[in-house]
Design a protein around this motif. Structure first.
Motif, PDB file in Angstrom:
ATOM      1  N   LEU A  61       0.836  -1.191   0.000  1.00  0.00           N
ATOM      2  CA  LEU A  61       0.000   0.000   0.000  1.00  0.00           C
ATOM      3  C   LEU A  61       0.872   1.242   0.000  1.00  0.00           C
ATOM      4  CD1 LEU A  61      -2.469  -0.961   2.899  1.00  0.00           C
ATOM      5  CD2 LEU A  61      -2.818  -1.369   0.458  1.00  0.00           C
ATOM      6  N   ALA A  62       0.399   2.290  -0.689  1.00  0.00           N
ATOM      7  CA  ALA A  62       1.114   3.567  -0.669  1.00  0.00           C
ATOM      8  C   ALA A  62       0.098   4.696  -0.699  1.00  0.00           C
ATOM      9  CB  ALA A  62       2.055   3.684  -1.857  1.00  0.00           C
ATOM     10  N   VAL A  63       0.430   5.791  -0.016  1.00  0.00           N
ATOM     11  CA  VAL A  63      -0.434   6.963  -0.016  1.00  0.00           C
ATOM     12  C   VAL A  63       0.400   8.177  -0.400  1.00  0.00           C
ATOM     13  CG1 VAL A  63      -0.101   7.586   2.421  1.00  0.00           C
ATOM     14  CG2 VAL A  63      -2.236   8.194   1.252  1.00  0.00           C
ATOM     15  N   ALA A  64      -0.227   9.125  -1.124  1.00  0.00           N
ATOM     16  CA  ALA A  64       0.469  10.332  -1.554  1.00  0.00           C
ATOM     17  C   ALA A  64      -0.368  11.557  -1.231  1.00  0.00           C
ATOM     18  CB  ALA A  64       0.758  10.280  -3.052  1.00  0.00           C
ATOM     19  N   ILE A  65       0.309  12.649  -0.886  1.00  0.00           N
ATOM     20  CA  ILE A  65      -0.350  13.909  -0.546  1.00  0.00           C
ATOM     21  C   ILE A  65       0.377  15.046  -1.247  1.00  0.00           C
ATOM     22  CG2 ILE A  65      -1.094  15.447   1.306  1.00  0.00           C
ATOM     23  CD1 ILE A  65      -0.692  13.151   3.254  1.00  0.00           C
ATOM     24  N   THR A  66      -0.379  15.908  -1.909  1.00  0.00           N
ATOM     25  CA  THR A  66       0.188  17.118  -2.488  1.00  0.00           C
ATOM     26  C   THR A  66      -0.845  18.224  -2.392  1.00  0.00           C
ATOM     27  OG1 THR A  66       1.163  18.114  -4.470  1.00  0.00           O
ATOM     28  CG2 THR A  66      -0.489  16.393  -4.834  1.00  0.00           C
ATOM     29  N   GLY A  67      -0.452  19.374  -1.857  1.00  0.00           N
ATOM     30  CA  GLY A  67      -1.446  20.429  -1.651  1.00  0.00           C
ATOM     31  C   GLY A  67      -0.812  21.773  -1.367  1.00  0.00           C
ATOM     32  N   ILE A  68      -1.680  22.722  -1.033  1.00  0.00           N
ATOM     33  CA  ILE A  68      -1.257  24.082  -0.719  1.00  0.00           C
ATOM     34  C   ILE A  68      -1.660  24.369   0.727  1.00  0.00           C
ATOM     35  CG2 ILE A  68      -1.428  26.518  -1.375  1.00  0.00           C
ATOM     36  CD1 ILE A  68      -2.448  25.507  -4.141  1.00  0.00           C
ATOM     37  N   ALA A  69      -0.717  24.233   1.621  1.00  0.00           N
ATOM     38  CA  ALA A  69      -1.011  24.414   3.039  1.00  0.00           C
ATOM     39  C   ALA A  69      -1.102  25.885   3.425  1.00  0.00           C
ATOM     40  CB  ALA A  69       0.043  23.708   3.890  1.00  0.00           C
ATOM     41  N   GLY A  70      -0.497  26.774   2.644  1.00  0.00           N
ATOM     42  CA  GLY A  70      -0.569  28.199   2.918  1.00  0.00           C
ATOM     43  C   GLY A  70       0.562  28.676   3.813  1.00  0.00           C
TER      44      GLY A  70
END
Length: 203
Positions: A98-107
């Motif tokens: 299993l693998a999880v990925a996160i990409t975003g704009i935390a500010g």
């Protein structure tokens, strides 16, 4: 609250993966390794957690996870396509279940037209081919809060995959046979005496 949720989820996830003999890798951008940190904060996590990729820059996403330059150019670092490529890349490079990925704009900065502060894309991939994606718009709730809530969401997605696909009810034997070879329904056989045609008397 998010911290206690993350710790409880981490324990449950590790117990489930340990029971099902599953291993995990993480690929993180805006959370900077917080998901891996939440999991490895639990004693005994080493039999489940293999590694974590912190790929903050686009160069790191390409070099460490194999995200294609075209994906980043066409969709941006914060997108469904990039998150999915990150998860699949982590799955392949770590050779885990299993693998999880996160990409975003935390500010507080970093927003662009159509991509506000608080936008985070998540993707999780399983060795059996299942891939899930979720998009959250947390809003301008503060950098720490966006990151903390992202950790909880990532752990929930891993739990969903770790539980496995929904088991389908097994068909009854008769139904299974019917699909393979249509059966002709016959009425019960009854013993019927054959009637003989009377013969003409001999002269």
């Amino acid at each position: 609250m998010a911290g206690s949720d993350a710790r409880a989820l981490s324990r449950s996830l590790l117990d489930l993966c340990r029971m099902r003999k599953l291993t995990i890798a993480t690929a993180e951008s805006c959370t900077g390794g917080l998901v891996a940190g939440a999991l490895t904060d639990i004693p005994g996590s080493s039999d489940v957690i293999d590694r974590g990729f912190v790929t903050y820059s686009n160069d790191a996403k390409r070099a460490m996870l194999g995200v294609e330059a075209g994906t980043l150019a066409n969709f941006g670092a914060v997108s469904k396509e990039t998150a999915t490529a990150m998860a699949v890349g982590a799955l392949e490079r770590a050779d885990v279940d299993l693998a999880v990925a996160i990409t975003g704009i935390a500010g507080p900065g970093g927003a662009t037209p159509g991509k506000p502060v608080g936008l985070v894309h998540f993707a999780a991939a399983a060795r059996d081919g299942r891939i899930i994606h979720r998009e959250h718009r947390f809003g301008a709730i503060g950098r720490s809060a966006v990151r903390a809530r992202s950790v909880v969401e990532a752990l929930r997605m891993l739990m969903d995959l770790a539980r496995g696909p929904q088991a389908q009810a097994k068909p009854k034997r008769a139904a299974a046979i019917t699909r393979l070879r249509p059966r002709v329904t016959r009425s019960p056989r009854r013993h019927v005496a054959k009637r003989r045609t009377p013969r003409a008397p001999r002269g």
